[in-house]
Write an enzyme that holds these catalytic residues in place. Structure first.
Site, mmCIF file in Angstrom:
data_model
loop_
_atom_site.group_PDB
_atom_site.id
_atom_site.type_symbol
_atom_site.label_atom_id
_atom_site.label_comp_id
_atom_site.label_asym_id
_atom_site.label_seq_id
_atom_site.Cartn_x
_atom_site.Cartn_y
_atom_site.Cartn_z
ATOM 1 N N LYS A 24 53.001 43.929 36.062
ATOM 2 C CA LYS A 24 54.051 44.812 35.929
ATOM 3 C C LYS A 24 55.527 44.280 35.116
ATOM 4 O O LYS A 24 55.855 43.054 35.675
ATOM 5 C CB LYS A 24 54.015 46.232 37.158
ATOM 6 C CG LYS A 24 52.660 46.770 37.277
ATOM 7 C CD LYS A 24 53.255 48.045 38.168
ATOM 8 C CE LYS A 24 51.367 48.810 39.045
ATOM 9 N NZ LYS A 24 51.846 49.135 39.510
ATOM 10 N N TYR A 78 47.889 56.196 32.592
ATOM 11 C CA TYR A 78 48.392 56.591 33.841
ATOM 12 C C TYR A 78 48.038 58.661 34.472
ATOM 13 O O TYR A 78 48.843 58.852 34.667
ATOM 14 C CB TYR A 78 49.904 56.869 34.756
ATOM 15 C CG TYR A 78 49.985 54.897 35.377
ATOM 16 C CD1 TYR A 78 49.575 54.890 36.255
ATOM 17 C CD2 TYR A 78 50.370 54.027 34.197
ATOM 18 C CE1 TYR A 78 49.083 54.217 37.092
ATOM 19 C CE2 TYR A 78 50.399 53.069 34.784
ATOM 20 C CZ TYR A 78 50.115 52.146 35.764
ATOM 21 O OH TYR A 78 50.000 51.286 36.454
ATOM 22 N N ASN A 80 55.779 48.121 41.296
ATOM 23 C CA ASN A 80 55.396 47.114 42.917
ATOM 24 C C ASN A 80 54.841 45.938 42.007
ATOM 25 O O ASN A 80 53.388 45.597 43.127
ATOM 26 C CB ASN A 80 54.003 48.094 44.285
ATOM 27 C CG ASN A 80 53.439 48.796 42.855
ATOM 28 O OD1 ASN A 80 53.379 48.969 42.123
ATOM 29 N ND2 ASN A 80 53.039 49.793 43.709
ATOM 30 N N HIS A 129 49.458 46.086 39.527
ATOM 31 C CA HIS A 129 47.901 47.321 38.885
ATOM 32 C C HIS A 129 46.488 47.098 39.883
ATOM 33 O O HIS A 129 46.594 45.158 39.056
ATOM 34 C CB HIS A 129 48.091 48.147 38.214
ATOM 35 C CG HIS A 129 47.039 48.784 38.319
ATOM 36 N ND1 HIS A 129 47.300 50.431 38.278
ATOM 37 C CD2 HIS A 129 45.741 48.635 37.707
ATOM 38 C CE1 HIS A 129 45.606 50.970 37.802
ATOM 39 N NE2 HIS A 129 45.331 49.599 37.654
ATOM 40 N N GLU A 184 39.148 51.046 32.671
ATOM 41 C CA GLU A 184 41.083 50.592 32.635
ATOM 42 C C GLU A 184 40.696 49.341 31.631
ATOM 43 O O GLU A 184 41.895 48.589 30.367
ATOM 44 C CB GLU A 184 41.529 50.642 33.694
ATOM 45 C CG GLU A 184 42.055 52.000 34.505
ATOM 46 C CD GLU A 184 42.657 51.289 35.983
ATOM 47 O OE1 GLU A 184 42.640 52.471 36.297
ATOM 48 O OE2 GLU A 184 42.799 50.059 36.323
HETATM 49 P P1 ADP Z 1 48.149 51.814 44.175
HETATM 50 O O1 ADP Z 1 49.136 51.312 42.855
HETATM 51 O O2 ADP Z 1 48.281 51.410 44.674
HETATM 52 O O3 ADP Z 1 46.786 52.448 43.357
HETATM 53 P P2 ADP Z 1 48.861 54.574 43.076
HETATM 54 O O4 ADP Z 1 48.026 54.782 41.898
HETATM 55 O O5 ADP Z 1 49.080 55.893 44.093
HETATM 56 O O6 ADP Z 1 49.045 53.128 44.052
HETATM 57 O O7 ADP Z 1 49.795 55.305 42.173
HETATM 58 C C1 ADP Z 1 50.145 54.979 40.908
HETATM 59 C C2 ADP Z 1 51.652 53.791 41.010
HETATM 60 O O8 ADP Z 1 52.913 54.874 40.478
HETATM 61 C C3 ADP Z 1 51.856 52.870 41.995
HETATM 62 O O9 ADP Z 1 51.456 51.725 41.920
HETATM 63 C C4 ADP Z 1 53.309 53.350 41.435
HETATM 64 O O10 ADP Z 1 53.844 52.320 40.635
HETATM 65 C C5 ADP Z 1 53.925 54.543 40.934
HETATM 66 N N1 ADP Z 1 53.967 55.347 42.437
HETATM 67 C C6 ADP Z 1 52.969 55.503 43.244
HETATM 68 N N2 ADP Z 1 53.889 56.870 44.071
HETATM 69 C C7 ADP Z 1 55.211 56.103 43.722
HETATM 70 C C8 ADP Z 1 56.388 57.550 44.706
HETATM 71 N N3 ADP Z 1 56.577 58.143 45.803
HETATM 72 N N4 ADP Z 1 57.672 57.305 43.889
HETATM 73 C C9 ADP Z 1 57.431 56.649 42.529
HETATM 74 N N5 ADP Z 1 56.600 55.767 42.179
HETATM 75 C C10 ADP Z 1 55.545 56.063 42.685
#
Ligand code: ADP
Length: 139
Positions: free
Chosen positions: A11, A51, A114, A117, A128
């Protein structure tokens, strides 16, 4: 276990921080073979589409802005049990909860920014991967 594929993005936060090489090393050290890869950029429209499943979530606008703010690395990875094993390698969404040895523990800044992905199912991995790569770009 069948050999299969998952999809990943490094990312914008991790690209900005200069961590492409470090993260790719963790991925290949983890036994994943890179079968497609490019440095690219998601437009705001692309990020919204990618997304779309999160459109109703309160963080959607923030997520779209973040994911379109700079370059990303998109890649398709191959390994036995790829989706599950890659989710284990990246660690929990929130780096504060990510286990030692995971990519997010090492390089993620926050629950939003984070670093990486990883697809959450074989079906989503295929969707994807197709979002980013045409057949001739996959080896
Ligand atoms: P993952 O990427 O671990 O599968 P999710 O599918 O729940 O997690 O969420 C997609 C992405 O959205 C996350 O990787 C993160 O970048 C963002 N995200 C998730 N939860 C939050 C949050 N509470 N606040 C801000 N961004 C978030």
């Amino acid at each position: 276990m069948a050999t299969n594929r998952t999809f990943t993005m490094i990312k914008p936060d991790a690209v900005e921080a200069g961590n492409i090489g470090n993260i790719l090393k963790m991925i290949t050290d983890g036994g994943f073979k890179i079968v497609a890869m490019k440095l690219t950029h998601l437009s705001e429209t692309d990020a919204k589409k990618f997304y779309a499943v999160h459109a109703a979530r309160p963080f959607y606008g923030e997520l779209v802005e973040f994911m379109s703010r700079g370059p990303i690395v998109a890649a398709i990875l191959e390994k036995e049990n790829a989706v599950e094993d890659f989710r284990a390698l990246i660690g929990a969404t929130n780096p504060a909860e990510a286990a030692e040895g995971t990519i997010r523990k090492a390089y993620a800044k926050s629950i939003g920014e984070n670093a990486v992905h990883g697809s959450d199912s074989d079906e989503n991995a295929a969707i994807e991967a197709a979002f980013h790569f045409a057949g001739r770009e996959i080896f």
